[in-house]
Design a protein around this motif. Structure first.
Motif, PDB file in Angstrom:
ATOM      1  N   TYR A   1      37.029  23.993  40.724  1.00 18.23           N
ATOM      2  CA  TYR A   1      36.616  25.228  41.401  1.00 18.23           C
ATOM      3  C   TYR A   1      37.841  26.054  41.809  1.00 18.23           C
ATOM      4  O   TYR A   1      37.885  27.271  41.610  1.00 18.23           O
ATOM      5  CB  TYR A   1      35.789  24.875  42.628  1.00 18.23           C
ATOM      6  CG  TYR A   1      35.330  26.055  43.455  1.00 18.23           C
ATOM      7  CD1 TYR A   1      34.192  26.779  43.115  1.00 18.23           C
ATOM      8  CD2 TYR A   1      36.051  26.447  44.598  1.00 18.23           C
ATOM      9  CE1 TYR A   1      33.767  27.851  43.874  1.00 18.23           C
ATOM     10  CE2 TYR A   1      35.634  27.527  45.362  1.00 18.23           C
ATOM     11  CZ  TYR A   1      34.491  28.217  45.005  1.00 18.23           C
ATOM     12  OH  TYR A   1      34.086  29.292  45.760  1.00 18.23           O
ATOM     13  N   ALA A   2      38.845  25.379  42.364  1.00 16.76           N
ATOM     14  CA  ALA A   2      40.055  26.072  42.797  1.00 16.76           C
ATOM     15  C   ALA A   2      40.817  26.656  41.610  1.00 16.76           C
ATOM     16  O   ALA A   2      41.332  27.779  41.683  1.00 16.76           O
ATOM     17  CB  ALA A   2      40.949  25.116  43.578  1.00 16.76           C
ATOM     18  N   LEU A   3      40.904  25.912  40.511  1.00 18.29           N
ATOM     19  CA  LEU A   3      41.610  26.397  39.329  1.00 18.29           C
ATOM     20  C   LEU A   3      40.909  27.598  38.716  1.00 18.29           C
ATOM     21  O   LEU A   3      41.546  28.557  38.288  1.00 18.29           O
ATOM     22  CB  LEU A   3      41.713  25.274  38.295  1.00 18.29           C
ATOM     23  CG  LEU A   3      42.693  24.149  38.625  1.00 18.29           C
ATOM     24  CD1 LEU A   3      42.582  23.013  37.604  1.00 18.29           C
ATOM     25  CD2 LEU A   3      44.128  24.680  38.657  1.00 18.29           C
ATOM     26  N   ARG A   4      39.579  27.567  38.710  1.00 17.99           N
ATOM     27  CA  ARG A   4      38.832  28.689  38.154  1.00 17.99           C
ATOM     28  C   ARG A   4      39.049  29.942  39.003  1.00 17.99           C
ATOM     29  O   ARG A   4      39.176  31.045  38.481  1.00 17.99           O
ATOM     30  CB  ARG A   4      37.331  28.343  38.106  1.00 17.99           C
ATOM     31  CG  ARG A   4      36.470  29.444  37.513  1.00 17.99           C
ATOM     32  CD  ARG A   4      35.009  29.017  37.422  1.00 17.99           C
ATOM     33  NE  ARG A   4      34.190  30.082  36.875  1.00 17.99           N
ATOM     34  CZ  ARG A   4      32.885  29.995  36.699  1.00 17.99           C
ATOM     35  NH1 ARG A   4      32.249  28.890  37.039  1.00 17.99           N
ATOM     36  NH2 ARG A   4      32.200  31.008  36.205  1.00 17.99           N
ATOM     37  N   LYS A   5      39.105  29.756  40.316  1.00 19.89           N
ATOM     38  CA  LYS A   5      39.353  30.881  41.213  1.00 19.89           C
ATOM     39  C   LYS A   5      40.707  31.535  40.918  1.00 19.89           C
ATOM     40  O   LYS A   5      40.840  32.754  40.893  1.00 19.89           O
ATOM     41  CB  LYS A   5      39.312  30.406  42.673  1.00 19.89           C
ATOM     42  CG  LYS A   5      39.643  31.468  43.691  1.00 19.89           C
ATOM     43  CD  LYS A   5      39.503  30.918  45.104  1.00 19.89           C
ATOM     44  CE  LYS A   5      40.676  30.042  45.480  1.00 19.89           C
ATOM     45  NZ  LYS A   5      41.834  30.831  45.932  1.00 19.89           N
ATOM     46  N   GLN A   6      41.704  30.686  40.650  1.00 16.29           N
ATOM     47  CA  GLN A   6      43.047  31.195  40.416  1.00 16.29           C
ATOM     48  C   GLN A   6      43.164  31.963  39.101  1.00 16.29           C
ATOM     49  O   GLN A   6      44.030  32.801  38.943  1.00 16.29           O
ATOM     50  CB  GLN A   6      44.037  30.042  40.439  1.00 16.29           C
ATOM     51  CG  GLN A   6      44.180  29.395  41.810  1.00 16.29           C
ATOM     52  CD  GLN A   6      44.992  28.119  41.778  1.00 16.29           C
ATOM     53  OE1 GLN A   6      45.507  27.733  40.724  1.00 16.29           O
ATOM     54  NE2 GLN A   6      45.103  27.447  42.919  1.00 16.29           N
ATOM     55  N   THR A   7      42.267  31.669  38.137  1.00 15.76           N
ATOM     56  CA  THR A   7      42.358  32.319  36.826  1.00 15.76           C
ATOM     57  C   THR A   7      41.548  33.603  36.752  1.00 15.76           C
ATOM     58  O   THR A   7      41.556  34.277  35.741  1.00 15.76           O
ATOM     59  CB  THR A   7      41.868  31.366  35.722  1.00 15.76           C
ATOM     60  OG1 THR A   7      40.501  30.991  35.998  1.00 15.76           O
ATOM     61  CG2 THR A   7      42.722  30.132  35.664  1.00 15.76           C
ATOM     62  N   LYS A   8      40.792  33.917  37.835  1.00  9.45           N
ATOM     63  CA  LYS A   8      39.969  35.129  37.812  1.00  9.45           C
ATOM     64  C   LYS A   8      40.837  36.367  37.984  1.00  9.45           C
ATOM     65  O   LYS A   8      41.845  36.340  38.638  1.00  9.45           O
ATOM     66  CB  LYS A   8      38.909  35.071  38.937  1.00  9.45           C
ATOM     67  CG  LYS A   8      37.773  34.127  38.575  1.00  9.45           C
ATOM     68  CD  LYS A   8      36.712  34.191  39.625  1.00  9.45           C
ATOM     69  CE  LYS A   8      35.517  33.312  39.253  1.00  9.45           C
ATOM     70  NZ  LYS A   8      34.812  33.783  38.096  1.00  9.45           N
TER      71      LYS A   8
END
Length: 273
Positions: free
Chosen positions: A266-273
């Motif tokens: 979840y955190a990694l996906r947030k960073q790639t947005k």
């Protein structure tokens, strides 16, 4: 007059995933109900977007223990609490108008267990004697939010039931769970409110539609998601402990069961947005 909160102002996400990151894709306003309706309704909400010439965007929301009346072109209905995150696809230009009832606040309108709504949306005509297509035409014929608040509020007021004291009890319990992160077991609720566990479970089945155990779980996961959204570095072991989990693996399992991802994913996906 209703009060209006814009998504550009600091405000709680109320379960909107990656709220700050997704906010530039849409505008969210919330309006307070009139005093008589406020016994049953938490707020009215309006989402508007203009993504003309842009890629579609899906905004995900963590489920909550509230019933929502949603006015959307061709999809108007009354929805019970969900069990998993759900997404709304935004494309082109559009808007949605909604009514979020307080936990337990919808039951007095129908006098039927809200748990029956988990996978069965209700037609607004069955509750408020209003044709959904006619309501859509009225709501989307202009862009005046306060006019729509008055329109829908009058519709609700025409069917306003007698005030039910159990609604107050339910809200006290739900607020207690959300405000006390150390609450991890249903027994703690029973002890605080001096209520038999069977009575508590029946109350939630009837008025809320989901179990008190589920409310505890979703409150912790929403807190975890909001903490993750607000930080660039993460200590999952500490976060799981802060939320009352005895081990990190249990926290990860609960997080994934609701959001479909581990906290790290979840955190990694947030960073790639």
């Amino acid at each position: 007059m209703p009060t209006n909160t814009n998504s550009n102002s600091p405000m709680p996400s109320l379960g909107i995933i990656n709220f700050q990151q997704g906010g530039h894709k849409f505008q969210l306003c919330r309006y307070a109900p009139a005093e008589d309706v406020a016994y049953f309704v938490r707020h009215y909400w309006v989402v508007k977007w203009d993504l003309a010439g842009e890629d579609p965007y899906t905004q995900h929301v963590i489920p909550n223990p509230c019933v929502n009346l949603v006015v959307e072109q061709g999809k108007t209905a009354i929805f019970g609490p969900g069990k998993e995150k759900y997404g709304h696809r935004l494309e082109g230009q559009g808007s949605v108008f909604g009514v979020k009832f307080k936990p337990g606040g919808f039951y007095p309108f129908v006098q039927e267990n809200v748990s029956s709504m988990l996978n069965n949306a209700l037609c607004i005509g069955d509750v408020f004697d209003t044709d959904p297509r006619v309501l859509e035409e009225k709501v989307f014929s202009h862009s005046d939010d306060e006019r729509n608040v008055s329109l829908v509020e009058n519709m609700i007021r025409s069917k306003l039931p007698a005030q039910d004291e159990q609604v107050i009890v339910v809200n006290q319990i739900v607020d207690y769970v959300y405000e006390q992160p150390e609450i991890t077991k249903v027994d703690a609720i029973c002890e605080h409110f001096r209520m038999n566990i069977r009575t508590l479970q029946r109350l939630f089945d009837q008025y809320v539609g989901v179990s008190p155990k589920w409310v505890i779980k979703i409150a912790r996961i929403q807190s975890a998601a909001e903490t993750t959204d607000g930080n660039d570095t993460h200590n999952w072991a500490k976060l799981s402990m802060d939320l009352g989990y005895h081990d990190q693996s249990h926290f990860i399992k609960d997080f994934k069961s609701i959001l479909g991802q581990t906290p790290e994913e979840y955190a990694l996906r947030k960073q790639t947005k």
